[in-house]
Enzyme design. Sequence first.
Site, PDB file in Angstrom:
ATOM      1  N   ALA A  72       0.898  -1.299  -0.028  1.00 35.77           N
ATOM      2  CA  ALA A  72       0.045  -0.045  -0.116  1.00 35.77           C
ATOM      3  C   ALA A  72       0.811   1.301  -0.180  1.00 35.77           C
ATOM      4  O   ALA A  72       1.805   1.165   0.298  1.00 35.77           O
ATOM      5  CB  ALA A  72      -0.786  -0.280   1.113  1.00 35.77           C
ATOM      6  N   GLY A 120      -0.313  -5.369   0.465  1.00 34.91           N
ATOM      7  CA  GLY A 120      -1.283  -5.385  -0.456  1.00 34.91           C
ATOM      8  C   GLY A 120      -0.783  -6.017  -1.890  1.00 34.91           C
ATOM      9  O   GLY A 120      -1.629  -6.732  -2.670  1.00 34.91           O
ATOM     10  N   GLU A 123      -1.636  -9.452  -1.395  1.00 33.60           N
ATOM     11  CA  GLU A 123      -2.774  -9.991  -1.093  1.00 33.60           C
ATOM     12  C   GLU A 123      -3.777  -9.818  -2.323  1.00 33.60           C
ATOM     13  O   GLU A 123      -4.405 -10.585  -2.625  1.00 33.60           O
ATOM     14  CB  GLU A 123      -3.434  -8.983   0.062  1.00 33.60           C
ATOM     15  CG  GLU A 123      -3.142  -9.029   1.267  1.00 33.60           C
ATOM     16  CD  GLU A 123      -3.591  -7.753   2.264  1.00 33.60           C
ATOM     17  OE1 GLU A 123      -3.110  -6.696   2.265  1.00 33.60           O
ATOM     18  OE2 GLU A 123      -4.526  -8.435   2.926  1.00 33.60           O
ATOM     19  N   GLU A 143       3.049  -6.270   7.661  1.00 32.27           N
ATOM     20  CA  GLU A 143       2.292  -5.040   8.127  1.00 32.27           C
ATOM     21  C   GLU A 143       2.377  -4.965   9.822  1.00 32.27           C
ATOM     22  O   GLU A 143       2.358  -4.146  10.356  1.00 32.27           O
ATOM     23  CB  GLU A 143       0.805  -5.324   7.840  1.00 32.27           C
ATOM     24  CG  GLU A 143       0.440  -4.976   6.442  1.00 32.27           C
ATOM     25  CD  GLU A 143       0.481  -6.170   5.583  1.00 32.27           C
ATOM     26  OE1 GLU A 143       1.124  -7.029   6.107  1.00 32.27           O
ATOM     27  OE2 GLU A 143      -0.273  -5.891   4.361  1.00 32.27           O
ATOM     28  N   ASN A 459      27.123   4.325  22.667  1.00 30.67           N
ATOM     29  CA  ASN A 459      27.624   3.132  23.207  1.00 30.67           C
ATOM     30  C   ASN A 459      26.689   1.741  23.480  1.00 30.67           C
ATOM     31  O   ASN A 459      25.798   2.126  24.017  1.00 30.67           O
ATOM     32  CB  ASN A 459      28.302   3.250  24.442  1.00 30.67           C
ATOM     33  CG  ASN A 459      29.178   2.339  25.176  1.00 30.67           C
ATOM     34  OD1 ASN A 459      29.624   1.343  24.574  1.00 30.67           O
ATOM     35  ND2 ASN A 459      29.455   2.539  26.381  1.00 30.67           N
TER      36      ASN A 459
HETATM   37  N1  LIG Z   1      31.396   5.812  26.674  1.00 33.68           N
HETATM   38  C1  LIG Z   1      30.414   6.100  26.251  1.00 33.68           C
HETATM   39  O1  LIG Z   1      29.294   5.921  26.624  1.00 33.68           O
HETATM   40  C2  LIG Z   1      30.461   7.204  25.493  1.00 33.68           C
HETATM   41  C3  LIG Z   1      29.428   7.618  24.654  1.00 33.68           C
HETATM   42  C4  LIG Z   1      29.600   8.742  23.495  1.00 33.68           C
HETATM   43  C5  LIG Z   1      30.617   9.531  23.538  1.00 33.68           C
HETATM   44  N2  LIG Z   1      31.711   9.151  24.495  1.00 33.68           N
HETATM   45  C6  LIG Z   1      32.575  10.107  24.338  1.00 33.68           C
HETATM   46  O2  LIG Z   1      33.815   9.453  23.687  1.00 33.68           O
HETATM   47  C7  LIG Z   1      35.163   9.767  23.990  1.00 33.68           C
HETATM   48  C8  LIG Z   1      36.118   8.735  24.585  1.00 33.68           C
HETATM   49  O3  LIG Z   1      35.134   8.052  25.575  1.00 33.68           O
HETATM   50  P1  LIG Z   1      35.625   6.571  26.194  1.00 33.68           P
HETATM   51  O4  LIG Z   1      34.227   6.233  26.850  1.00 33.68           O
HETATM   52  O5  LIG Z   1      35.878   5.729  24.752  1.00 33.68           O
HETATM   53  O6  LIG Z   1      36.789   6.750  26.953  1.00 33.68           O
HETATM   54  P2  LIG Z   1      37.980   5.915  27.504  1.00 33.68           P
HETATM   55  O7  LIG Z   1      38.609   6.184  28.732  1.00 33.68           O
HETATM   56  O8  LIG Z   1      37.395   4.328  27.216  1.00 33.68           O
HETATM   57  O9  LIG Z   1      38.983   6.015  26.302  1.00 33.68           O
HETATM   58  C9  LIG Z   1      39.805   7.053  26.265  1.00 33.68           C
HETATM   59  C10 LIG Z   1      41.135   6.733  25.318  1.00 33.68           C
HETATM   60  O10 LIG Z   1      41.704   7.905  25.109  1.00 33.68           O
HETATM   61  C11 LIG Z   1      43.083   7.683  25.163  1.00 33.68           C
HETATM   62  N3  LIG Z   1      43.921   8.886  25.207  1.00 33.68           N
HETATM   63  C12 LIG Z   1      44.069   9.701  26.215  1.00 33.68           C
HETATM   64  N4  LIG Z   1      44.836  10.613  25.665  1.00 33.68           N
HETATM   65  C13 LIG Z   1      45.122  10.443  24.387  1.00 33.68           C
HETATM   66  C14 LIG Z   1      45.989  11.140  23.481  1.00 33.68           C
HETATM   67  N5  LIG Z   1      46.525  12.216  23.713  1.00 33.68           N
HETATM   68  N6  LIG Z   1      46.113  10.575  22.251  1.00 33.68           N
HETATM   69  C15 LIG Z   1      45.326   9.394  21.966  1.00 33.68           C
HETATM   70  N7  LIG Z   1      44.586   8.708  22.814  1.00 33.68           N
HETATM   71  C16 LIG Z   1      44.361   9.238  23.918  1.00 33.68           C
HETATM   72  C17 LIG Z   1      43.040   6.702  26.482  1.00 33.68           C
HETATM   73  O11 LIG Z   1      44.326   6.207  26.617  1.00 33.68           O
HETATM   74  C18 LIG Z   1      41.881   5.945  26.316  1.00 33.68           C
HETATM   75  O12 LIG Z   1      42.270   4.764  25.556  1.00 33.68           O
HETATM   76  C19 LIG Z   1      34.725  10.896  25.284  1.00 33.68           C
HETATM   77  O13 LIG Z   1      34.901  12.055  24.782  1.00 33.68           O
HETATM   78  C20 LIG Z   1      33.274  10.509  25.683  1.00 33.68           C
HETATM   79  O14 LIG Z   1      32.703  11.761  26.126  1.00 33.68           O
HETATM   80  C21 LIG Z   1      31.663   8.155  25.276  1.00 33.68           C
END
Ligand SMILES: NC(=O)c1ccc[n+]([C@@H]2O[C@H](COP(=O)([O-])OP(=O)(O)OC[C@H]3O[C@@H](n4cnc5c(N)ncnc54)[C@H](O)[C@@H]3O)[C@@H](O)[C@H]2O)c1
Length: 722
Positions: A72, A120, A123, A143, A459
């Site tokens: 449809a 549809g 059908e 559906e 995540n």
């Molecule tokens: N965890 C979540 O649910 C989630 C969801 C959405 C967005 N985020 C965002 O994603 C980003 C990462 O979060 P995450 O949970 O993966 O953190 P995490 O702590 O698991 O990982 C961060 C990584 O960055 C590395 N790191 C730190 N300094 C660095 C540098 N100078 N160069 C390269 N690597 C470096 C650390 O060694 C680590 O492996 C953050 O900005 C967070 O806000 C997280």
Amino acid sequence: MNQYLHQGQTVQAMRLDNGIAELCFDRDSEAINKLDRLALAELRAALAAIAAAPGLRGVLVTSAKEVFIAGADITEFGALFKRPEADMLAHFRNGNDVLCGLEQLAVPVVAAINGFALGGGLELALCCDYRVMAASAQVGLPEVGLGLFPGLGGTVRLPRIAGLDVAIEWIAGGKPSRADAALRAGVVDQVAAPDQLRAAALALLEHAATHAPEWQAKRAARQAPMALSAAAAREVFQQARARIAKASPKHQPAAMMALAAMEDNWPLARDAALDVEVRQFTRVAKTQAAASLVQAFLSEQAVKKLCRAHARADGARTVKAAAVLGAGIMGGGIAFASALKGVPARMKDIAQGQLDLGCGEADKLLARQVRLGRLAQDKADAVRRGIVAQLDYAGFGQVDLVVEAVVENIKVKHAVLAELESRIADDAIIATNTSSLRIDDLAVPLARPHNFVGMHFFNPVPVMPLVEIVKGEKTSMAAVSTAVGYAVAMGKTPIVVKDCPGFLVNRILIANNRAFSQLVADGADFEQVDRAMEDFGWPMGPAYLMDVVGMDTGSHVSNVIAAGYPERMTRSWDDVLELMVEQKRFGQKTGIGFYRYEADPAGKPVKHHAADSHALIARVQPNGRRAFTDQEIVERLMLPMVIEAAIALEEGVVATPAELDMALLLGIGFPRHAGGILKYADWLGMEHVLALSDKYAHLGPPYVATAGMRRMAAQGTGFYAD
Ligand SMILES: NC(=O)c1ccc[n+]([C@@H]2O[C@H](COP(=O)([O-])OP(=O)(O)OC[C@H]3O[C@@H](n4cnc5c(N)ncnc54)[C@H](O)[C@@H]3O)[C@@H](O)[C@H]2O)c1
């Protein structure tokens, strides 16, 4: 030479050689055939012309498109389902009348199903005496995915053609079937190679034309009550009811209602049976789930169209090679998701241990795909080779886009971004995955802020379909379009949003999270709150969600985002989340939060009641515990989301209600039967929403409706147009 009996924009009927007429669906200037009002009107006229043509021996039903008939026209549903029941009954009775006209032609009818015959479309094919199907085609009655069930005879004819068990499985399950499965199920009579389809269908028609009793018997069976004992039917329906009750998502009654229609119509002759179906269909079409799921389908199409426009936009680049900075939870997931879809990703971190963890996770995910038969070993090896773990910037000069996913700390991010910019090509895009910092703030040290954009993944990245593409003040449209294209290439659904604290999804989620904290401070039992919200349809209640996210992270992000909206999100009560953080009750990660967690034999945390939670929480309940009804709980937690969403929409954070709701459905598991927060508000009706706002305005600004909402209520409109 072919002689036209009817020529329309959608349906052609012509006389072939040998007394055969062909009824061909060929929608003018569209890629597909659909069974909309125009198609039904033309079909009626074409059938009348065929019925009046002298000397015919049979009718072949075909399509000139790649699909047979896709179903449809779903864009007609929104307005149609809002019409009074009598109008809807008339509409569907008209459809049935047309299809019965096809079923009642005086000669045998064979459908040649060359491509998708869905809803549809199938059908219509079920009205034919025989169905021949191309080996490459698919047929089905999907559906239920729209909160509906077949309304043009599907629940009547499929059981009579293929038996009750098949009909229940196909209609309640909604999954399309390939040709071999359809043949086994008895839904089609023959399968042919695509280039042999027409010849096979014509041969069958020729056979039918000379063996009238065969097709006449089939036709009579389709129009009679089913030959079944009441006891046997009862058993089938009883078992099916138990299965469907278990499998149906919450508040999506379509499969159960389809079952009820079949249970009522199997002992009836065709016309009475069709009447049962039509009446039940008008009921299912008026459910909240149908309104929401139909809108979700249309919104999904609209978002896909926007993505196609981005792909064609000026300056949009195809990301062929990517990189990720930070190999943590998010960076590892992003590199994996990219490589899995064929875009190799370099993954840089400052810690070898993190790189090892990220690669180990990718190995595990790939091994699982291989084990489940979803990926061949050589493909998995190629994906794995696409992830290059490194501690330096080698090769970064050749990538098209880098996702920054280092720790959520603005100082660290500033340093990392400035350094990164000096290591990549001038026209390469940097996308930050920040969840709480603003793009404009992060862009400060950059020399090329026009190449800087937000790509906010959720995540766990391999599972979550949403990516918010965040446009900062200086972000170029080319950068936005490139990021959109990369997200699509990763199999994700990108939604473009404007830079603001919390972007779109977390901003609205935080409104809910603050409302929860306030409700608990006012004396609510968090376990009842979780139950009420889960009964509403949320995958988990707000307390459980905080335990899963981690109280430390959740509370921090909530405070950072709330600080961006001091006029609405400043707290005047003691926050239960901060109490939990103080007590180091971070949730699953510490084994205790609101609830207590114990690992099951597979290591999965299982939620249990925590004996001391209520006594602890009493510290932030100055007036003690008090009773709330489930309805009050739902109202108090949902209304601030409606209002925050309305404000975000008015501020232009997102362009359309469809994109906003799609983001919530995909990003935070918003209950599908309610279709997203704006669709939910429309379902309640703006006047009702305003009445709720008046009832709860004493709780503070998050409960105060916007001027835009008041205008809508005055005009009798809502967020969506129809
Ligand atoms: N965890 C979540 O649910 C989630 C969801 C959405 C967005 N985020 C965002 O994603 C980003 C990462 O979060 P995450 O949970 O993966 O953190 P995490 O702590 O698991 O990982 C961060 C990584 O960055 C590395 N790191 C730190 N300094 C660095 C540098 N100078 N160069 C390269 N690597 C470096 C650390 O060694 C680590 O492996 C953050 O900005 C967070 O806000 C997280």
